[in-house]
Every structure is written in structure tokens, then in C-alpha cells.
Write a protein that holds these residues in place. Structure first.
Motif, PDB file in Angstrom:
ATOM      1  N   THR A 230     146.713 137.330 -21.346  1.00 25.43           N
ATOM      2  CA  THR A 230     147.799 138.510 -22.440  1.00 25.43           C
ATOM      3  C   THR A 230     149.090 139.204 -21.850  1.00 25.43           C
ATOM      4  OG1 THR A 230     145.610 139.085 -22.605  1.00 25.43           O
ATOM      5  CG2 THR A 230     146.702 140.429 -23.836  1.00 25.43           C
ATOM      6  N   GLU A 231     149.811 139.192 -23.472  1.00 30.73           N
ATOM      7  CA  GLU A 231     150.855 139.183 -23.144  1.00 30.73           C
ATOM      8  C   GLU A 231     151.502 139.962 -24.475  1.00 30.73           C
ATOM      9  OE1 GLU A 231     154.062 135.766 -22.665  1.00 30.73           O
ATOM     10  OE2 GLU A 231     152.599 135.254 -21.327  1.00 30.73           O
ATOM     11  N   GLU A 232     152.703 141.254 -24.202  1.00 31.60           N
ATOM     12  CA  GLU A 232     153.053 141.612 -25.159  1.00 31.60           C
ATOM     13  C   GLU A 232     155.169 141.002 -24.917  1.00 31.60           C
ATOM     14  OE1 GLU A 232     151.803 145.109 -25.696  1.00 31.60           O
ATOM     15  OE2 GLU A 232     151.123 145.857 -23.101  1.00 31.60           O
ATOM     16  N   LYS A 233     155.823 142.262 -25.880  1.00 29.02           N
ATOM     17  CA  LYS A 233     156.724 142.521 -25.309  1.00 29.02           C
ATOM     18  C   LYS A 233     157.401 144.653 -25.343  1.00 29.02           C
ATOM     19  CE  LYS A 233     160.325 142.898 -28.690  1.00 29.02           C
ATOM     20  NZ  LYS A 233     160.723 142.815 -30.124  1.00 29.02           N
ATOM     21  N   GLY A 240     171.336 154.157 -24.282  1.00 31.62           N
ATOM     22  CA  GLY A 240     171.767 153.321 -25.048  1.00 31.62           C
ATOM     23  C   GLY A 240     171.720 152.696 -25.898  1.00 31.62           C
ATOM     24  N   ARG A 241     171.294 151.480 -25.037  1.00 33.14           N
ATOM     25  CA  ARG A 241     171.112 150.418 -25.258  1.00 33.14           C
ATOM     26  C   ARG A 241     169.789 149.704 -24.610  1.00 33.14           C
ATOM     27  NH1 ARG A 241     173.916 150.943 -20.685  1.00 33.14           N
ATOM     28  NH2 ARG A 241     173.605 149.636 -18.656  1.00 33.14           N
ATOM     29  N   GLU A 242     169.441 148.589 -24.561  1.00 33.19           N
ATOM     30  CA  GLU A 242     167.922 147.593 -24.836  1.00 33.19           C
ATOM     31  C   GLU A 242     168.376 147.306 -24.296  1.00 33.19           C
ATOM     32  OE1 GLU A 242     166.813 146.793 -29.021  1.00 33.19           O
ATOM     33  OE2 GLU A 242     166.098 148.811 -29.601  1.00 33.19           O
ATOM     34  N   LEU A 243     166.842 147.056 -23.272  1.00 31.56           N
ATOM     35  CA  LEU A 243     166.641 146.050 -21.796  1.00 31.56           C
ATOM     36  C   LEU A 243     165.498 145.474 -22.645  1.00 31.56           C
ATOM     37  CD1 LEU A 243     166.826 146.536 -18.134  1.00 31.56           C
ATOM     38  CD2 LEU A 243     165.690 144.567 -19.494  1.00 31.56           C
ATOM     39  N   GLU A 244     165.529 144.089 -23.102  1.00 32.47           N
ATOM     40  CA  GLU A 244     164.274 143.452 -23.594  1.00 32.47           C
ATOM     41  C   GLU A 244     163.027 142.491 -22.901  1.00 32.47           C
ATOM     42  OE1 GLU A 244     162.859 140.567 -26.891  1.00 32.47           O
ATOM     43  OE2 GLU A 244     164.050 142.347 -27.524  1.00 32.47           O
ATOM     44  N   LEU A 245     162.229 143.045 -22.566  1.00 33.75           N
ATOM     45  CA  LEU A 245     161.597 141.904 -21.452  1.00 33.75           C
ATOM     46  C   LEU A 245     160.353 141.770 -22.344  1.00 33.75           C
ATOM     47  CD1 LEU A 245     160.881 144.428 -19.041  1.00 33.75           C
ATOM     48  CD2 LEU A 245     162.121 142.710 -18.678  1.00 33.75           C
ATOM     49  N   PRO A 246     160.411 140.250 -22.657  1.00 33.79           N
ATOM     50  CA  PRO A 246     159.747 139.419 -24.410  1.00 33.79           C
ATOM     51  C   PRO A 246     158.662 139.529 -23.375  1.00 33.79           C
ATOM     52  CG  PRO A 246     161.766 138.187 -23.815  1.00 33.79           C
ATOM     53  CD  PRO A 246     161.556 140.073 -22.449  1.00 33.79           C
ATOM     54  N   ALA A 253     155.861 142.441 -15.658  1.00 30.66           N
ATOM     55  CA  ALA A 253     156.501 141.388 -16.964  1.00 30.66           C
ATOM     56  C   ALA A 253     157.281 140.448 -15.585  1.00 30.66           C
ATOM     57  CB  ALA A 253     157.997 142.287 -16.558  1.00 30.66           C
ATOM     58  N   ARG A 254     157.908 139.284 -16.443  1.00 32.84           N
ATOM     59  CA  ARG A 254     158.064 137.830 -16.390  1.00 32.84           C
ATOM     60  C   ARG A 254     159.230 137.356 -16.710  1.00 32.84           C
ATOM     61  NH1 ARG A 254     154.623 132.264 -16.831  1.00 32.84           N
ATOM     62  NH2 ARG A 254     156.248 130.505 -15.969  1.00 32.84           N
ATOM     63  N   ALA A 255     160.575 136.988 -16.367  1.00 33.51           N
ATOM     64  CA  ALA A 255     161.806 136.564 -16.805  1.00 33.51           C
ATOM     65  C   ALA A 255     162.598 135.841 -16.230  1.00 33.51           C
ATOM     66  CB  ALA A 255     162.928 138.143 -17.091  1.00 33.51           C
ATOM     67  N   PRO A 256     163.462 135.575 -16.918  1.00 33.75           N
ATOM     68  CA  PRO A 256     164.205 133.839 -15.729  1.00 33.75           C
ATOM     69  C   PRO A 256     165.781 134.683 -15.372  1.00 33.75           C
ATOM     70  CG  PRO A 256     164.902 134.021 -18.583  1.00 33.75           C
ATOM     71  CD  PRO A 256     163.417 134.867 -17.731  1.00 33.75           C
TER      72      PRO A 256
END
Length: 351
Positions: A230-233, A240-246, A253-256
């Protein structure tokens, strides 16, 4: 109707979780809330709406199973509920308040809180922590309105309420929120002696080189074990900016590599990231040199932030730490990063 205890024991019987005495002791607190919310509401012209049940503030060390118990609780609810990471929820509130101010609303907290309360009966938060002064200055009034509307709040945290926003700027203005939490929520410690997250990783390989299909398959297995599929974003707001972890679940979290180090990011991004996570899976770290010097600098900053915050790292890379950065400016200084990577590979890292 399945109780929280029934749901827990079913997972134990299926082997999905290991039984834990401290976790079992916390189950009645969740069941109290579930049972109260499941009671049918008697309607009538002169009937007063029943008082909502007291919420729950479950605190304890990392890996004790707080998030897992929260998931079990939410699974058993028959009323509208929202499960959210506290940090992401507060960012959403700030964004909505900013939108309303742009429309001329002078005090947007009340309508923002009303919109939330109208949509759910229960707010289930993971990882309540206050580190941002902008959160600290609005959270009290926001939750006053939510509680007044009958919203039931259940939250986990790594710290006791009195330690929230500890040593923060203008903390005296935040103290009424702590008193509100202690009044409206049952404060309970999950005092398990077992770090289940570390147990799942204990003795397991967490650094894979070289990166490739085999490394990816091994990491897939670890990720499945940690998240149960199970995972989410999660979207973090940084200056003021966004850092997204899909790919995110329960402070993991898992990210390249490219997503975190190949783009224009700075120390502030990595500090917010490290504050929000307990485990980071970072994949496909390339060989580093003068040809990708900017990416290498960002990687060093990221590792420093993770190291200082004691975040568990699982990684795949082109080479072992000592061979990742062999030539180019900064290669000598990278020896410290390689040393930290080695230390973070140890079975007891982050304890």
C-alpha cells in the motif's frame, strides 16, 4: 461488526504482523472510538446531537507500530474518515487559506475548518509534529474549530504533546494548542520494546551494487514487506515550492536518484524531507564525477540531512560507497559521505 481487536488478531493469525503486548494494550483505546462512532444517531426535532467521543494521541518511539494500528482503526470505521500525514495536511490547509485570502476572505481559518469538518467525522493523522512556525501559529485555532464541529481526531506522534514545537520561536503562543490536545484527546504511550521496522530490516542487506534488475527485485521485496503493498503520494512544501514523493507510506518513501538529486534542490528541501521520513529507498545512484558534479553535491547534502535525522537508507547504486566518486572536484571530500553511507548500512543504524 468487526472490532479493532478482531482486525488485529486476524492479521496476527494470517502472519501479516507479529503479536506485540504493548500494541494489544493500545487496541481498547481505538475500539472505544470506533464503537462510539458506530452507534446509530437517534434523530428527532428535539434530540440533541450526541457528544463526539474523545480522540486519541498515541505516541512512542519509531517503529513501534503506531501507524499500523492507525491503519487497522481506519479500516474498521463505518463513518467518513480521512487518513493523512500531518505535515501534508497542514500544507493543504495553508494552500487553501492562501486561496481564500486571494478571494478577499480576511479570516480563512473558519471556512477551511468547516470544509474539513463537513467532509469527515474522523481525522486520522500520522506523525504529528510541529517544526514550522507557520503551522504553530494557526494549528490551535484550526483545531478549535474542528473540535467545535464534532470532528474526532486520532493521531500518532514520536513525542509527548508537551514536547511538540519544543524550543520553537514564540513557543508561548503555541502552548494553548498543547492544552487543547490534552483536553480533547486521550494521551497514550505505545511503550513497546520492539522496533518492528528495524526488525524487518535487521540483518537485511540495504545497499545494493551494482544497480540493475537484480537490485530492483531485492528492493521490491523489501518495499513490499515494509508497506504491505500500500502506498500513496506525499507532497512536501518547501519555501513556496513543492517536493513530491509519489511513492510514500507511513513515513517511508521510495524515489529514484534523479528525482531527488537531479533537479534543482537545496538544503531546505532535504531538511524537510528528512524531517518527514523514517525510511528512504533511493534507487539508481549513478557513478559520480566532474560530469555530474551538481548532482553529486546534492547527493552529499541529502546524505548529510538523512544522517543527522537518523533516517534509515535503502539504496541501489552503480558502485559501493568508496567507489562512487573517484575523480573530479569534491572527490576527496566525498570520503566523509562514503563513510556515512557505510555507517548507515549497519543493522543497528537509526536505533
Amino acid at each position: 461488526m468487526e472490532t479493532v481487536q478482531d482486525h488485529y488478531e486476524a492479521r496476527v493469525a494470517s502472519g501479516r504482523i507479529k503479536p506485540d503486548a504493548a500494541q494489544r494494550q493500545a487496541l481498547p483505546a481505538f475500539e472505544r472510538i470506533r464503537a462510539a462512532l458506530a452507534e446509530p444517531v437517534k434523530r428527532g426535532l428535539f434530540r440533541k446531537a450526541p457528544e463526539p467521543p474523545k480522540g486519541l494521541y498515541l505516541w512512542g518511539g519509531v517503529g513501534r507500530g503506531k501507524s499500523m494500528l492507525m491503519d487497522l482503526f481506519v479500516d474498521t470505521l463505518t463513518v467518513p474518515a480521512r487518513r493523512a500525514h500531518f505535515h501534508a495536511f497542514m500544507q493543504e490547509m495553508h494552500a487553501e487559506m492562501h486561496r481564500l485570502r486571494g478571494q478577499g476572505v480576511e479570516d480563512p481559518i473558519r471556512p477551511v475548518a468547516k470544509a474539513v469538518a463537513d467532509s469527515v467525522r474522523v481525522l486520522a493523522f500520522d506523525e504529528m509534529q510541529i517544526s514550522d512556525i507557520t503551522d504553530a501559529m494557526i494549528v490551535g485555532r484550526l483545531f478549535e474549530h474542528l473540535f467545535a464541529a464534532g470532528t474526532v481526531v486520532v493521531t500518532t506522534s514520536n513525542r509527548v504533546p508537551g514536547d511538540l514545537y519544543k524550543d520553537g520561536l514564540n513557543r508561548q503562543l503555541f502552548l494553548p494548542f498543547i492544552r487543547l490536545i490534552e483536553e480533547k484527546l486521550e494521551v497514550r504511550e505505545l511503550a513497546s520494546e520492539t522496533d518492528h521496522r528495524q526488525d524487518r530490516l535487521g540483518g537485511a542487506q540495504v545497499y545494493f551494487a551494482p544497480a540493475g534488475a537484480e537490485a530492483r527485485a531485492r528492493i521490491d521485496a523489501i518495499w513490499e514487506e515494509l508497506t504491505h503493498g500500500t502506498e500513496e503520494k506525499l507532497t512536501l512544501r518547501v519555501q513556496g515550492r513543492e517536493l513530491e514523493l509519489p511513492r510514500y507510506r507511513n513515513a517511508m518513501a521510495r524515489a529514484p536518484f534523479y528525482d531527488l538529486c537531479g533537479r534543482a534542490r537545496g538544503p531546505a528541501d532535504y531538511l524537510v524531507l528528512a524531517d518527514a521520513l523514517r525510511v528512504l529507498v533511493l534507487e539508481d545512484i549513478p557513478a559520480l564525477s566532474r560530469h555530474n558534479f551538481n548532482e553529486a553535491k546534492r547527493f552529499v547534502t541529502l546524505i548529510d540531512a538523512l544522517y543527522e535525522a537518523k533516517v534509515r537508507l535503502i539504496a541501489s547504486a552503480a558502485a559501493l560507497p568508496e567507489s562512487l566518486y573517484l575523480e573530479g572536484p569534491g572527490s576527496f571530500e566525498f570520503e566523509r559521505t562514503a563513510s556515512r553511507l557505510r555507517e548507515m548500512m549497519a543493522a543497528d543504524w537509526g536505533r
